[in-house]
Scaffold this motif. Structure first.
Motif, short mmCIF file in Angstrom:
data_model
loop_
_atom_site.label_atom_id
_atom_site.label_comp_id
_atom_site.label_asym_id
_atom_site.label_seq_id
_atom_site.Cartn_x
_atom_site.Cartn_y
_atom_site.Cartn_z
N UNK A 87 0.84 -1.21 0.00
CA UNK A 87 0.00 0.00 0.00
C UNK A 87 0.87 1.25 0.00
N UNK A 88 1.95 1.20 0.79
CA UNK A 88 2.83 2.37 0.90
C UNK A 88 3.57 2.63 -0.42
N UNK A 89 4.03 1.56 -1.05
CA UNK A 89 4.96 1.74 -2.18
C UNK A 89 4.34 1.45 -3.55
N UNK A 90 3.01 1.34 -3.62
CA UNK A 90 2.42 1.13 -4.94
C UNK A 90 2.74 2.34 -5.83
N UNK A 91 2.66 2.15 -7.12
CA UNK A 91 3.08 3.19 -8.07
C UNK A 91 2.28 4.47 -7.86
N UNK A 92 3.00 5.61 -7.91
CA UNK A 92 2.34 6.90 -7.74
C UNK A 92 2.00 7.53 -9.08
N UNK A 93 2.56 6.95 -10.15
CA UNK A 93 2.36 7.55 -11.47
C UNK A 93 3.42 8.58 -11.80
N UNK A 118 7.07 10.03 -12.81
CA UNK A 118 8.20 9.55 -13.61
C UNK A 118 9.31 10.58 -13.55
N UNK A 119 10.55 10.11 -13.37
CA UNK A 119 11.67 11.06 -13.27
C UNK A 119 12.22 11.43 -14.65
N UNK A 120 11.59 10.91 -15.71
CA UNK A 120 12.05 11.24 -17.07
C UNK A 120 11.80 12.72 -17.35
N UNK A 121 12.75 13.40 -18.07
CA UNK A 121 12.53 14.83 -18.36
C UNK A 121 11.27 15.01 -19.21
N UNK A 122 10.47 16.03 -18.84
CA UNK A 122 9.26 16.32 -19.63
C UNK A 122 8.04 15.53 -19.21
N UNK A 123 8.22 14.59 -18.24
CA UNK A 123 7.05 13.79 -17.80
C UNK A 123 6.13 14.66 -16.96
N UNK A 124 4.80 14.44 -17.09
CA UNK A 124 3.83 15.25 -16.35
C UNK A 124 3.75 14.77 -14.90
N UNK A 125 3.52 15.72 -14.01
CA UNK A 125 3.43 15.38 -12.59
C UNK A 125 2.01 14.91 -12.27
N UNK A 126 1.85 13.78 -11.57
CA UNK A 126 0.50 13.29 -11.25
C UNK A 126 -0.24 14.28 -10.34
N UNK A 127 -1.57 14.33 -10.38
CA UNK A 127 -2.31 15.25 -9.49
C UNK A 127 -2.12 14.86 -8.02
N UNK A 128 -2.14 15.89 -7.15
CA UNK A 128 -1.96 15.70 -5.69
C UNK A 128 -0.68 14.93 -5.35
N UNK A 129 0.35 15.19 -6.13
CA UNK A 129 1.63 14.52 -5.84
C UNK A 129 2.59 15.55 -5.29
N UNK A 130 3.35 15.30 -4.23
CA UNK A 130 3.47 14.03 -3.50
C UNK A 130 2.60 13.93 -2.24
N UNK A 131 1.68 14.91 -2.00
CA UNK A 131 0.97 14.87 -0.70
C UNK A 131 0.15 13.61 -0.50
N UNK A 132 -0.48 13.09 -1.58
CA UNK A 132 -1.30 11.87 -1.41
C UNK A 132 -0.38 10.68 -1.10
N UNK A 133 0.80 10.69 -1.67
CA UNK A 133 1.82 9.63 -1.44
C UNK A 133 2.28 9.69 0.03
N UNK A 134 2.49 10.92 0.53
CA UNK A 134 2.96 11.11 1.92
C UNK A 134 1.88 10.72 2.93
N UNK A 135 0.60 10.73 2.48
CA UNK A 135 -0.51 10.44 3.42
C UNK A 135 -0.82 8.96 3.52
N UNK A 136 -0.11 8.10 2.78
CA UNK A 136 -0.48 6.67 2.73
C UNK A 136 -0.38 6.01 4.11
N UNK A 137 0.57 6.45 4.92
CA UNK A 137 0.61 5.96 6.31
C UNK A 137 0.29 7.17 7.18
N UNK A 138 -0.84 7.15 7.93
CA UNK A 138 -1.22 8.34 8.72
C UNK A 138 -0.19 8.61 9.82
N UNK A 139 0.08 9.92 10.04
CA UNK A 139 1.02 10.33 11.09
C UNK A 139 0.27 11.34 11.97
#
Length: 1153
Positions: free
Chosen positions: A187-193, A195-216
């Protein structure tokens, strides 16, 4: 209150361990990111086709049974899956453990926060820990490191790759994944969408949704952000007193704040006031930041989706502010560069000058480092997305207004590093001598005063000084006062020393002592010593600490790579530049303090591995930069080779003096001397660098030079071998010999030039040449043999591959992976038994149709000349693997076409009944044999091909053994003799043991037999025909099938008095030597009982046929009988059996031997 980091403070130790672990996890993730197996990326279409059905992403978890049933339906997929598991389980497990540790980290942090809230740590709550300086730092770091971990994982290990690895681990180690928290990790490490490739589009709500996968705990996040916003948690501002340096002073904290804000994205979206406060404090003049070990982020891009953050940053990114900052740093860098160059002039930085000007020098250092930091970060290509128009504009504005020139910036960095290095060394020396010098000055001053007291006593004769008891007593008192100064109480001693200096100035004025020059001199000397004491007592360690803080270069851990070409160019122009670079590399090494500080404080066992990783990365970079020296050397070497081989004529031992001028060839010889001198200057440059400790790795310049030379040699030789051994299979005649000759000349050129240069650069040329060439060939053989192995040897497991001196890999040009495979397959192609005929007596292959010579044993001499013993030995090893593969294929074919075919089995059964017992003579033999051959006719084509392939390879192995043995006896006769004698002695001992088991025998754990075999094979002291290649089970009808096969082939051959058995018709090709050796090898793999039965069947065939001819009064011996007899003759010759065969065989063969 107890010190927070004390060993008995459980609360402090717990959070310290968590933070220490966080730094170690990031190092492990960075280390592993370089070892991602290529198959998981699916970059290659071939990989996708081959492994697409056995490597799954998380869609597998929707219905694992379905996927597994698909696999089970296809045995070949199951086999591939098993092979893939064996090859990748080790590295996949390592990745899984790293992913698991990230999850464990956040679980541990949450548990620690719960324990704090529940009062497990007596007298400690979240609030009290945040009030403590160390506690506040550690809690902020704990959250920040978790964010960095997640960002590093997404940047270095793509989401799809993570999913495939986790599924592979889950499938391949079910027992281990059953009891672990696999679901949570997935659950924590599933793909976020992302990509570090130049010109790749940033996924919506990234990285905050990724950071929220484990509640703190939200209160914890908000308190940490509050502290980071308001406090100077590391007290860095004291090291940067100037207000314009504030953003640099708080840069580490700014990076932490940037990461932690993603845990509370509401601030970024809507809290305008907070964001204005953050930007005004941390980002008023900078927008490109380094978040951890040189990972850079451009806030203009990163904060673009967040309204409040974007609005707040607009002031900073306003073009007028960008212009102002760029111009300011351009002016500052010019000013400080002139200053630094002045300081670096020979003899300028003396001890007195440094001690009198500490604030001035430190200010200059601050200005230099701040300017370098700003310019490096804000002009870095990696910080600007080329597809973003606004970012491009900002970058162009900076480059224009700062008059950016990377060479000038690099020169400033070099000079600053050198200046910093010299200052640090001086301060370290002064600190170490501080007390001794202070005591020395005190003693000297006190003695001067005592002497003056003696002068005024009138006892000591000093010209025209009257006796003055007051002055005598006063000077005695001053001497005592000087002696009473206490080094340990520096403040009081400093005040008192200033008073003493004033007193000495006053005494000179009031008592008119100026008239006496000697007294004046004594007073001036004493004042000078007292001044020196003040200077010396002011040498504080704080200055070194400030220099360490100011000189931090961790932000450039990755950016420095963009200056590599400039560094290399400057070294090429002036090799002595290496000494200046040494200071820069040491400055870069200071970046190691950041991740290692907490690991060290926690006394963690990870200290060694983490420091080794970062030090190793830095040393690799140092090697990369300095590799220009060996590269330039080899460029000069190539010119020397050309001159030596083409232009310079060998001088004969005797010549006429009028021809002396022709042989002098002054021009070319001067050119060679000039090039040789250039090479020795290059090596001198690297050797000037001194032994340096980079992190925890000691860099010895001599070793660095040797490794660099090895690396360049390996690169060039590997390329020559790759390019030189590419063959066109359609070429007539084969390109093999011409290409080997050409490659031989190239290798000889390398060898000769290496020999020539070794004395000028002080290396063992021949040793390096042999070690590296053998490594290249052995590595390529290993990679080629991987094709035949289930468990492949990966690069990181190979004993021949090295990280510092890597052997390059080239894209395969045909079915072979490497040049050794291409060479082997070309030899097999031109000596193919279907096309050629091997004449054993001449060791030569002839074309069956044209009867032209195709190749001979000269081929192996040529390979020996070109590739050396290693090449021949490697070829031999590869042929062994090929023979094993052929024999395995043969066995599966035997199962398929004989043991599963009812008709064939019935025929064999009938034949066996007809010929039993084997000692008898078969009645009506001709009919029985011909009938059996006719019924099994369809199976012999495939059978013949398999047998001939094995026979052909065995002939090649024999030829290689002959060549190796010949060259071994010729080049190292003592080794050959020693090996032969040791071999005989060992065999004698083993035979004696079998006759009397009480005698000694090598134990199972003794590697003697294994090791001696490698030596014997390398020296050609072995017989390939006696080798057991595969383990076999009992096969029914095996002897009779081979017997039938042999007599089915005899009609295709005819006997020639000079040549033995030769092919009757080129249209139906059968070559005798491969046929005999193939059968012999095949039988050798089984119990000797089968061989005896096979020979008995041949004996019976000969007797029965001869008997039938005699009864039918046919005068000539049938051709098949001649063939069978010759087969037995050759069989005895090849197996080196005595002419009088063992008693059982003698009874069988009596009638015709």
């Amino acid at each position: 209150m107890l010190d927070f980091l004390a060993e008995n403070n459980l609360c402090g130790q717990a959070i310290l361990r968590i933070v220490s672990c966080g730094n170690a996890i990031i190092a492990e993730l960075l280390r592993l990111s370089e070892f991602i197996p290529a198959v998981f990326r699916f970059k290659d279409r071939a990989d996708l086709q081959k492994y697409g059905d056995i490597i799954f992403d998380f869609s597998y978890f929707k219905g694992p049974e379905l996927w597994e049933s698909k696999l089970e339906a296809k045995p070949e997929l199951q086999d591939l899956d098993e092979e893939f598991r064996e090859n990748h389980i080790e590295i996949v497990t390592r990745f899984y453990l790293a992913f698991q540790s990230v999850h464990k980290y956040i679980v541990d942090l949450n548990r620690y926060l719960d324990d704090l809230n529940e009062g497990v740590y007596i007298q400690q709550t979240l609030e009290t820990v945040l009030l403590n300086e160390d506690g506040k730092q550690l809690l902020c770091e704990a959250l920040y490191l978790y964010g960095v971990m997640l960002l590093v994982i997404d940047q270095k290990i793509e989401g799809e790759v993570r999913e495939r690895m986790l599924v592979s681990y889950y499938r391949y180690s079910a027992a281990r994944s059953a009891d672990s928290n696999m679901d949570d990790i997935c659950k924590l490490l599933r793909s976020t969408g992302y990509s570090s490739q130049p010109g790749a589009k940033r996924p919506p709500n990234y990285p905050e949704s990724y950071f929220r996968r484990v509640p703190i705990n939200e209160a914890f996040i908000s308190m940490v952000i509050g502290r980071l916003r308001s406090d100077d948690i590391y007290n860095q501002v004291s090291a940067y007193p100037l207000p314009e340096h504030r953003s640099t002073a708080l840069a580490t904290q700014a990076a932490m704040l940037y990461v932690t804000l993603y845990f509370e994205p509401a601030i970024l979206h809507t809290h305008q006031a907070k964001m204005r406060e953050i930007v005004d404090k941390y980002f008023p003049d900078n927008w490109v930041i380094s978040i951890y070990m040189g990972i850079t982020v451009n806030l203009a891009d990163a904060w673009d989706p967040y309204k409040a953050a974007k609005t707040a940053l607009n002031n900073t990114l306003d073009l007028s502010n960008v212009r102002e900052q760029s111009s300011r740093y351009a002016t500052v860098s010019e000013r400080v560069h002139t200053q630094v160059q002045q300081f670096l002039k020979e003899g300028y930085l003396r001890e007195e000058m440094v001690l009198d000007n500490i604030p001035r020098l430190l200010n200059c250092l601050r200005d230099c480092n701040v300017a370098i930091r700003w310019l490096m970060l804000h002009t870095a290509d990696s910080a600007y997305d080329p597809n973003n128009k606004r970012l491009r504009q900002i970058k162009d504005q900076i480059l224009t207004d700062s008059r950016y020139n990377p060479k000038i910036l690099f020169q400033l960095l070099l000079d600053t590093a050198q200046f910093e290095f010299i200052l640090k060394e001086m301060f370290k020396q002064m600190l170490s001598e501080k007390q001794a010098k202070w005591e020395h000055y005190k003693k000297e001053g006190s003695e001067r005063m005592t002497e003056l007291a003696d002068v005024f006593s009138g006892v000591k004769p000093l010209t025209r000084v009257e006796k003055n008891e007051n002055l005598q007593a006063w000077f005695r008192e001053i001497s005592k006062q000087i002696l009473s100064l206490n080094y340990d109480d520096s403040t009081a001693a400093g005040r008192k020393t200033v008073q003493l200096i004033q007193a000495l100035e006053e005494v000179q004025e009031f008592h008119q002592l100026e008239s006496n020059l000697q007294v004046c001199q004594f007073l001036a000397d004493t004042r000078k010593f007292l001044h020196q004491m003040i200077r010396t007592i002011n040498i504080k360690e704080e200055v070194l600490i400030t220099m360490q803080i100011v000189g931090d270069l961790s932000f450039a851990w990755q950016l420095i790579d963009s200056f590599t070409s400039i560094m290399q160019e400057s070294i090429r122009v002036s090799p002595s530049m290496v000494t200046k670079l040494r200071a820069t590399f040491l400055k870069l090494a200071s970046a190691l303090d950041l991740p290692l500080l907490r690991i060290n404080q926690a006394n963690s066992p990870d200290l060694l591995s983490v420091s080794q990783y970062y030090s190793g990365e830095l040393v690799s970079y140092v090697r990369k930069v300095l590799q220009i020296i060996p590269e330039s050397m080899f460029t000069s070497l190539l010119k020397i080779i050309k001159l030596q081989t083409h232009d310079i004529i060998e001088v004969p031992t005797r010549l006429d003096k009028d021809k002396l001028r022709d042989y002098a060839q002054l021009g070319p010889r001067y050119e060679v001397a000039k090039l040789t001198h250039a090479i020795s200057i290059f090596t001198e440059g690297i050797l000037m660098m001194k032994t340096t400790l980079v992190g925890i790795i000691k860099v010895d310049p001599k070793q660095l030079l040797e490794d660099g030379i090895r690396k360049e040699l390996v690169k060039r030789v590997a390329f020559a071998l790759h390019k030189g051994l590419i063959f066109n299979p359609r070429a007539k005649p084969s390109e093999l010999m011409p290409k080997l000759k050409e490659l031989g000349a190239t290798m000889d050129g390398f060898h000769r030039s290496f020999e020539y240069i070794q004395d000028y650069v002080n290396i063992y040329g021949l040793k390096i040449w042999q070690e590296e060439v053998s490594r290249i060939i052995n590595y390529n053989v290993e990679q080629e043999c991987n094709n035949f192995l289930r468990t492949k040897i990966q690069d990181w497991q190979s004993m021949y591959q090295s990280t510092h001196i890597p052997i390059p890999k080239f894209t395969p040009v045909d079915e072979s992976v490497t040049f050794i495979g291409r060479l082997c397959r070309e030899i097999l192609r031109i000596t193919d038994p279907k096309m050629t005929c091997h004449i054993d007596q001449l060791n030569t292959w002839y074309d069956m149709k044209t009867h032209q010579e195709v190749t001979s044993s000269r081929l192996f001499s040529e390979i020996q000349t070109t590739l050396g013993t290693f090449g021949l030995n490697g070829l031999d090893r590869l042929l062994c693997f090929m023979i094993v593969k052929e024999l395995q294929n043969f066995l599966s074919m035997f199962q398929k076409i004989i043991l599963r075919d009812r008709t064939v089995q019935d025929t064999l059964k009938t034949l066996m009944n007809a010929v039993s017992p084997l000692k008898s003579i078969v009645a009506n033999s001709n009919k029985i044999y011909l009938s059996a051959i006719a019924k099994t006719q369809k199976i012999w084509t495939a059978y013949l091909e398999a047998i001939m392939k094995v026979g052909q390879m065995q002939i090649l192995r024999q030829q290689i053994a002959n060549e190796l043995n010949y060259s071994c006896r010729f080049d190292s006769k003592h080794l050959a003799a020693a090996l032969e004698n040791l071999n005989k002695a060992l065999l004698a001992d083993i035979e004696a043991h079998y006759q009397d088991p009480s005698l000694p025998y090598p134990k199972e754990d003794n590697t003697l037999l294994y090791e001696i075999t490698a030596y014997l094979e390398a020296a050609g002291i072995h017989n390939p025909l006696n080798k057991i290649y595969i383990t076999t089970k009992r096969l029914p009808y095996f002897p009779v099938v081979n017997f039938l096969f042999l007599i089915a082939q005899l009609p295709k051959l005819q006997y020639n008095k000079n040549l033995g058995m030769v092919c009757r018709k080129p249209a139906d090709p059968v070559d005798w030597p491969p046929l005999v050796l193939g059968l012999l090898t095949l039988l050798k793999q089984f119990h000797s009982r089968y061989t005896e039965q096979f020979l008995a069947l041949i004996g019976q065939f000969i007797r029965s046929t001869v008997e039938q001819c005699t009864s039918q009064k046919i005068p000539e011996m049938p051709a098949d009988v001649v063939g069978a007899l010759l087969f037995l003759e050759d069989y005895v010759r090849y197996t080196k059996l005595p002419r009088r065969v063992s008693s059982r065989q003698r009874t069988i063969l009596k009638p015709f031997l």
